[in-house]
Design an enzyme around this catalytic site. Structure first.
Site, PDB file in Angstrom:
ATOM      1  N   GLY A 198      68.479 -43.868 -29.656  1.00 25.15           N
ATOM      2  CA  GLY A 198      69.722 -44.253 -30.119  1.00 25.15           C
ATOM      3  C   GLY A 198      69.734 -45.841 -30.197  1.00 25.15           C
ATOM      4  CB  SER A 235      70.376 -51.996 -29.127  1.00 19.85           C
ATOM      5  OG  SER A 235      70.572 -52.855 -27.994  1.00 19.85           O
ATOM      6  CB  ALA A 236      74.912 -51.811 -27.368  1.00 17.24           C
ATOM      7  CB  SER A 237      73.584 -45.841 -28.234  1.00 18.94           C
ATOM      8  OG  SER A 237      72.297 -45.674 -27.781  1.00 18.94           O
ATOM      9  CB  SER A 244      69.676 -48.431 -20.192  1.00 16.89           C
ATOM     10  OG  SER A 244      68.299 -48.553 -20.923  1.00 16.89           O
ATOM     11  CB  SER A 264      62.017 -44.041 -29.913  1.00 16.96           C
ATOM     12  OG  SER A 264      63.176 -43.343 -29.151  1.00 16.96           O
TER      13      SER A 264
END
Length: 199
Positions: A32, A34-36, A39, A106
């Site tokens: 997804g 960044s910031a979705s 992590s 990715s």
């Protein structure tokens, strides 16, 4: 690739390792923008599964770039190699009967397909989790200030702004983080793993 190498098979096969550890190896591939929330969800899931006494390990995009992939940039070729390496590493972890969590943007479908194929050829499970949030939402979150820098031109080749993100077409799990909190995301993934016999 060198031609002067021979694969050395171990004395413990997958079936014996699975029986001894009481779990099957699997890679759960979070993808997804960044910031979705990739992590964040992966961290919470790792903690949850470890508390269930499941052998689990998380491979995180930023963390991997401090070591294994520190020689790579963010151009398309480097991104391809980044994901190729992680596909191979996650395959090794899954082969060791680990519940392997990978949290990487990715952005390219073809690279994710290569990672999946590596696992399938080895008889290993691969589950793609699309951590989905609209661009407006992730830009508002922007915990690292990266979107702001990308919009101002400080960062080139930034996924979602100046580089493409190809959303999964058929992910096993689709989590919309603007509609679903971390606890619910972990519950849904855990339920999937339980129903499929991985935990």
């Amino acid at each position: 690739m060198s031609t002067n190498i021979t694969f050395h098979a171990g004395s413990v096969d997958t079936a014996e390792r699975t029986q001894l550890l009481g779990q099957k190896g699997i890679t759960i591939w979070f993808t997804g923008l960044s910031a979705s929330g990739k992590s964040t969800i992966a961290c919470a899931l790792e903690q949850h599964l470890l508390h269930l006494h499941k052998f689990t390990y998380r491979l995180d995009g930023d963390n991997i770039r401090f070591g294994l992939n520190k020689d790579l940039g963010f151009d398309e070729k480097s991104r391809n190699e980044n994901i190729r390496r992680i596909g191979e590493v996650s395959k090794l972890f899954a082969d060791a009967s680990c519940v392997t969590l990978t949290a990487f943007i990715s952005p390219y479908r073809a690279d994710r397909a290569v990672a999946r194929e590596l696992h399938e050829k080895g008889g290993l499970a691969f589950v793609e989790v699309f951590v989905d949030a609209p661009l407006a939402v992730v830009e508002q979150r922007d915990p690292k200030g990266l979107y702001k820098k990308a919009r101002s031109g400080e960062i080139k080749d930034f996924t979602g702004i100046s580089a493409p993100y190809e959303a999964p077409e058929n992910p096993e799990i689709h989590i919309k983080t603007d509609e679903c909190d971390v606890t619910e995301a972990v519950r849904r993934i855990t339920q999937y793993l339980s129903e499929k016999g991985f935990i």
